[in-house]
Write a protein that holds these residues in place. Structure first.
Motif, PDB file in Angstrom:
ATOM      1  N   LEU A   1      56.681  71.645  17.533  1.00 12.07           N
ATOM      2  CA  LEU A   1      55.519  70.821  17.199  1.00 12.07           C
ATOM      3  C   LEU A   1      55.386  70.638  15.686  1.00 12.07           C
ATOM      4  N   GLU A   2      55.694  71.702  14.953  1.00 15.79           N
ATOM      5  CA  GLU A   2      55.498  71.659  13.509  1.00 15.79           C
ATOM      6  C   GLU A   2      56.547  70.773  12.840  1.00 15.79           C
ATOM      7  N   LYS A   3      57.791  70.922  13.253  1.00 12.67           N
ATOM      8  CA  LYS A   3      58.867  70.185  12.580  1.00 12.67           C
ATOM      9  C   LYS A   3      59.079  68.796  13.181  1.00 12.67           C
ATOM     10  N   GLY A   4      58.854  68.672  14.479  1.00  7.06           N
ATOM     11  CA  GLY A   4      59.189  67.423  15.164  1.00  7.06           C
ATOM     12  C   GLY A   4      58.207  66.306  14.879  1.00  7.06           C
ATOM     13  N   VAL A   5      58.631  65.104  15.246  1.00  2.28           N
ATOM     14  CA  VAL A   5      57.768  63.926  15.131  1.00  2.28           C
ATOM     15  C   VAL A   5      57.162  63.671  16.506  1.00  2.28           C
ATOM     16  N   THR A   6      55.839  63.805  16.593  1.00  4.88           N
ATOM     17  CA  THR A   6      55.168  63.577  17.873  1.00  4.88           C
ATOM     18  C   THR A   6      54.916  62.097  18.069  1.00  4.88           C
ATOM     19  N   TRP A   7      55.246  61.621  19.243  1.00  3.94           N
ATOM     20  CA  TRP A   7      54.980  60.201  19.523  1.00  3.94           C
ATOM     21  C   TRP A   7      54.617  60.040  20.986  1.00  3.94           C
ATOM     22  N   ASN A   8      53.797  59.051  21.260  1.00 13.85           N
ATOM     23  CA  ASN A   8      53.392  58.751  22.627  1.00 13.85           C
ATOM     24  C   ASN A   8      53.567  57.279  22.944  1.00 13.85           C
ATOM     25  N   ARG A   9      53.818  56.467  21.902  1.00  8.72           N
ATOM     26  CA  ARG A   9      53.725  55.034  22.076  1.00  8.72           C
ATOM     27  C   ARG A   9      55.091  54.386  21.970  1.00  8.72           C
ATOM     28  N   GLY A  10      55.326  53.390  22.788  1.00  2.00           N
ATOM     29  CA  GLY A  10      56.549  52.608  22.708  1.00  2.00           C
ATOM     30  C   GLY A  10      56.206  51.128  22.649  1.00  2.00           C
ATOM     31  N   ARG A  11      57.078  50.373  22.004  1.00  2.00           N
ATOM     32  CA  ARG A  11      56.908  48.909  21.977  1.00  2.00           C
ATOM     33  C   ARG A  11      58.205  48.262  22.402  1.00  2.00           C
ATOM     34  N   VAL A  12      58.070  47.154  23.129  1.00  2.00           N
ATOM     35  CA  VAL A  12      59.241  46.391  23.554  1.00  2.00           C
ATOM     36  C   VAL A  12      59.117  44.992  22.959  1.00  2.00           C
TER      37      VAL A  12
ATOM     38  N   GLU B   1      56.666  40.571  20.159  1.00  2.00           N
ATOM     39  CA  GLU B   1      56.449  41.808  20.894  1.00  2.00           C
ATOM     40  C   GLU B   1      56.086  41.440  22.326  1.00  2.00           C
ATOM     41  N   ALA B   2      56.811  42.005  23.285  1.00  2.00           N
ATOM     42  CA  ALA B   2      56.493  41.714  24.690  1.00  2.00           C
ATOM     43  C   ALA B   2      55.299  42.551  25.135  1.00  2.00           C
ATOM     44  N   TYR B   3      55.341  43.849  24.846  1.00  2.00           N
ATOM     45  CA  TYR B   3      54.203  44.701  25.179  1.00  2.00           C
ATOM     46  C   TYR B   3      54.409  46.086  24.578  1.00  2.00           C
ATOM     47  N   ALA B   4      53.330  46.885  24.621  1.00  2.00           N
ATOM     48  CA  ALA B   4      53.373  48.266  24.146  1.00  2.00           C
ATOM     49  C   ALA B   4      52.901  49.175  25.276  1.00  2.00           C
ATOM     50  N   PHE B   5      53.347  50.432  25.270  1.00  2.00           N
ATOM     51  CA  PHE B   5      52.914  51.354  26.317  1.00  2.00           C
ATOM     52  C   PHE B   5      52.619  52.734  25.731  1.00  2.00           C
ATOM     53  N   ASP B   6      51.786  53.473  26.439  1.00  2.00           N
ATOM     54  CA  ASP B   6      51.384  54.818  26.025  1.00  2.00           C
ATOM     55  C   ASP B   6      51.874  55.795  27.089  1.00  2.00           C
TER      56      ASP B   6
ATOM     57  N   SER C   1      56.897  39.163  30.966  1.00  2.00           N
ATOM     58  CA  SER C   1      56.162  40.381  30.598  1.00  2.00           C
ATOM     59  C   SER C   1      55.211  40.165  29.427  1.00  2.00           C
ATOM     60  N   ALA C   2      55.527  39.205  28.559  1.00  2.00           N
ATOM     61  CA  ALA C   2      54.669  39.009  27.390  1.00  2.00           C
ATOM     62  C   ALA C   2      53.266  38.587  27.818  1.00  2.00           C
TER      63      ALA C   2
ATOM     64  N   PHE D   1      61.969  49.053  20.922  1.00  2.00           N
ATOM     65  CA  PHE D   1      63.172  48.569  21.609  1.00  2.00           C
ATOM     66  C   PHE D   1      63.159  47.049  21.579  1.00  2.00           C
ATOM     67  N   TRP D   2      64.236  46.462  21.080  1.00  2.00           N
ATOM     68  CA  TRP D   2      64.342  45.005  21.007  1.00  2.00           C
ATOM     69  C   TRP D   2      65.390  44.499  22.011  1.00  2.00           C
ATOM     70  N   PHE D   3      65.013  43.476  22.752  1.00  2.00           N
ATOM     71  CA  PHE D   3      66.002  42.703  23.495  1.00  2.00           C
ATOM     72  C   PHE D   3      66.238  41.401  22.726  1.00  2.00           C
ATOM     73  N   ASP D   4      67.474  41.135  22.403  1.00  2.00           N
ATOM     74  CA  ASP D   4      67.855  39.868  21.777  1.00  2.00           C
ATOM     75  C   ASP D   4      67.057  39.572  20.500  1.00  2.00           C
ATOM     76  N   PRO D   5      67.023  40.502  19.535  1.00  2.00           N
ATOM     77  CA  PRO D   5      66.250  40.228  18.316  1.00  2.00           C
ATOM     78  C   PRO D   5      66.991  39.263  17.392  1.00  2.00           C
ATOM     79  N   PRO D   6      66.264  38.572  16.501  1.00  2.00           N
ATOM     80  CA  PRO D   6      66.910  37.619  15.596  1.00  2.00           C
ATOM     81  C   PRO D   6      67.975  38.289  14.715  1.00  2.00           C
ATOM     82  N   PHE D   7      67.788  39.573  14.373  1.00  2.00           N
ATOM     83  CA  PHE D   7      68.755  40.235  13.481  1.00  2.00           C
ATOM     84  C   PHE D   7      69.977  40.773  14.210  1.00  2.00           C
ATOM     85  N   HIS D   8      69.988  40.678  15.536  1.00  2.00           N
ATOM     86  CA  HIS D   8      71.143  41.165  16.311  1.00  2.00           C
ATOM     87  C   HIS D   8      71.187  40.370  17.611  1.00  2.00           C
TER      88      HIS D   8
END
Lengths: 533, 74
Positions: A81-92, A98-103, A384-385, A217-224
């Motif tokens: 917990l101390e060293k790690g990066v805590t996260w709960n949220r994702g974005r697609v 952005e299509a959507y975000a989730f918790d 999904s958007a 997470f990107w599907f088919d982003p302009p940079f790739h």
């Protein structure tokens, strides 16, 4: 301050022939976890590793809540917990939008978050440190298993070191020697499954960037264009970036640092400066061996099963293997029936199947096989958007969930009606407690031995435990010497009323649950839990 | 249970609406349209057993490799 890989001292053989009760082959994440878990139960082991340091490169980074709870029990939870990066949220993201975000963990009242990101080498270094401090793990770095002769009563190993070779007789051989397991290959066990015709560039990049601690997470982003990209934060200003490359990509050319820098620069834009920490090109496989236990040789982690990385199911699955086996082996060494070990196969093979299924489905979504599959994938993303109904179909990785051991031979099926809660086979779920007025957590009290979790309330006493079984009482009201479920979350999550009791295995999975049980009924379930039924 | 008796009100009107929606779409866009339509209809149905039977019926009809007709789950 970044990570400095330790160099562990190695020692030449002390004798031409030695014997040990428990030998663990492979000092990676799973081998070290198993060794520490056994040590915490007073079981000594010899751990052999061909290298003298921790893993390098882009390995596991996402530690799921269940894994954190296991490490909590082993005494490492606070460090994660101390060293790690805590996260709960994702974005697609899809294309430029952005299509959507989730918790991932919308509910409060758990000691550990849904996920913590941390480089695998930290976990391994801490585990090695705790193993050494336990005094029960004989860590033998640069000792390589060169040959194995399998016998009904164990295995005879030929071990090579830079200072000569020796023979080691093992009563139990625990193969944690990775995806290319020499022990598995030496036994000629088929390692079957699916290869995905795709390649991925995995880059660990050091940079100061304003991105939040979320999974993007990107599907088919302009940079790739035409491919997917994953961005994930790790400690020490390091970010994991995963570029899908397609099957035609040339792995050698793609590893060229100049080419990788150009890809990362296109993604981050001109204002972000960065350094490459580690770069590799992968293709993914999902496969397993048919059975994990072969007499007195037992396979764990990647040696037994392999998944693609999009669900964080490799490392977390391997830790659950160790969690499942360690208490059973300790019990057998103390006199329990060796048949108890058969349940390792009955429980962890379906768990591996579930991980492989989820990982395969994610990879199928990320890597569509035909133009029609591609159209379906894009149709899901397009919908999904604007439309919530399509979001459950978007699959950028179904992140690791603990296995529910639904068909376990160690479970006693419910004899009574339960409205919900945690059925036999389910892992224990945490809840906040008050103990003598102090905040506490339920899981901290379950330990590494069989436990009867007994619920009490006003005018309703806790069920009695049979002789020799530890009891933990959770009360709906404040009492001296018991845990107070002041928020009611334990009762709600476990589906329990005062008078109910739950028999928990040493790995904190439910073995049986009862309304107002007799000690005899609990004792019968305990016998079954120990493989005696 | 998947219903296979004729149920579409104004079949010609429905068919024409789909053809109209396809007008001007290239091959890839047309495929995505069809997939969106199928997804929207699948969500409307929701029921997993009915959807499985629908997939099996579609697979068993036309050019797909022959497969047994779906039967109701036990």
């Amino acid at each position: 301050m970044g990570f400095q890989p330790p160099r562990y001292p190695w020692h030449p053989p002390v004798a031409a022939r030695e014997a040990a009760q428990v030998v663990i082959a492979g000092g990676g994440l799973v081998g070290l976890t198993l060794a520490l878990d056994l040590a915490r139960q007073g079981i000594a082991s010899v751990l052999l590793d061909e290298d003298d340091t921790v893993s390098t490169g882009s390995r596991a980074i996402c530690w799921a809540k269940r894994t954190l709870e296991i490490y909590g029990r082993l005494g490492l939870g606070a460090r994660f917990l101390e060293k790690g990066v805590t996260w709960n949220r994702g974005r697609v993201f899809h294309g430029e939008r952005e299509a959507y975000a989730f918790d991932l963990l919308p509910e409060q009242g758990h000691e550990y978050p849904a996920f913590v990101n941390l480089q695998q080498y930290y976990a391994e270094a801490w585990l090695a440190e705790e193993c050494a401090a336990s005094g029960l793990v004989d860590l033998r770095w640069r000792h390589r298993v060169a040959a194995v002769e399998h016998r009904p009563d164990g295995a005879l190993l030929r071990v090579e070191t830079p200072g000569g070779e020796y023979q080691l007789e093992a009563e139990w051989l625990l193969a944690c020697d990775g995806a290319r397991s020499p022990i598995r290959e030496g036994m000629g066990l088929p390692f079957l499954g699916q290869v995905f015709r795709d390649r991925f560039l995995i880059a660990d990049v050091r940079m100061h960037a304003p991105f939040p601690a979320e999974r993007w997470f990107w599907f088919d982003p302009p940079f790739h264009p035409g491919q997917s990209v994953l961005l994930h934060k790790q400690p020490d200003d390091i970010w994991r970036i995963d570029f899908q490359l397609g099957w035609e990509a040339d792995p050698e050319a793609e590893r060229d640092p100049a080419r990788v820098r150009a890809r990362v620069a296109a993604m981050l834009g001109p204002k972000v400066s960065f350094e490459l920490e580690w770069v590799s090109v992968y293709s993914f496989r999902c496969r397993r061996i048919e059975r994990f236990r072969h007499g007195r040789t037992i396979f764990l982690g990647d040696a037994a099963h392999q998944v693609s990385p999009f669900g964080a199911r490799g490392g977390n699955g391997g830790v659950q293997d160790a969690d499942n086996l360690a208490w059973k082996l300790a019990a057998v060494l103390r006199g329990a029936t060796p048949a108890l070990l058969d349940s390792y196969d009955r429980e962890r093979v379906p768990a591996a199947e579930e991980n492989i299924l989820n990982s395969t489905r994610s990879t199928d979504f990320i890597t569509p096989k035909t133009a029609a599959c591609h159209a379906w994938r894009d149709a899901v993303l397009e919908l999904s958007a604007a439309h919530g109904f399509a979001r459950p179909l978007v699959n950028s990785g179904r992140l690791s969930r603990p296995a529910v051991l639904a068909d376990s031979p160690l479970s006693t099926p419910d004899a009574e009606a339960w409205g919900g809660g945690l059925p036999p086979g389910a892992p224990a779920v945490d809840a906040p407690m008050l103990r003598a007025g102090q905040p506490d957590w339920l899981l901290r009290h379950l330990g590494r031995e069989p436990v009867l979790l007994a619920f009490a309330g006003p005018g309703v006493p806790a069920a009695e435990a049979p002789a020799g079984l530890r009891r933990v009482v959770v009360a709906a009201d404040e009492r001296v010497g018991t845990l107070w479920d002041h928020s009611g979350l334990a009762a709600a999550r476990w589906g329990a009323r005062p008078g109910d009791a739950v028999l928990l295995r040493p790995d904190q999975h439910v073995a049986a649950r009862f309304h107002a049980p007799s000690p005899a009924a609990i004792a019968a379930a305990r016998a079954r839990m120990m493989g005696e039924a | 249970m998947l219903r296979t008796e004729p149920r579409i009100e104004d079949p010609d009107g429905f068919y024409q609406a789909v053809m109209d929606a396809h007008r001007g779409l290239d091959e890839a866009a047309a495929r995505r349209f069809d997939a969106r339509l199928a997804l929207i209809l699948a969500n409307h149905i929701g029921d997993a057993a009915v959807l499985r039977q629908a997939v099996a019926l579609a697979a068993a009809t036309g050019e797909a490799p022959a497969a047994p007709l779906p039967s109701a789950p036990a």
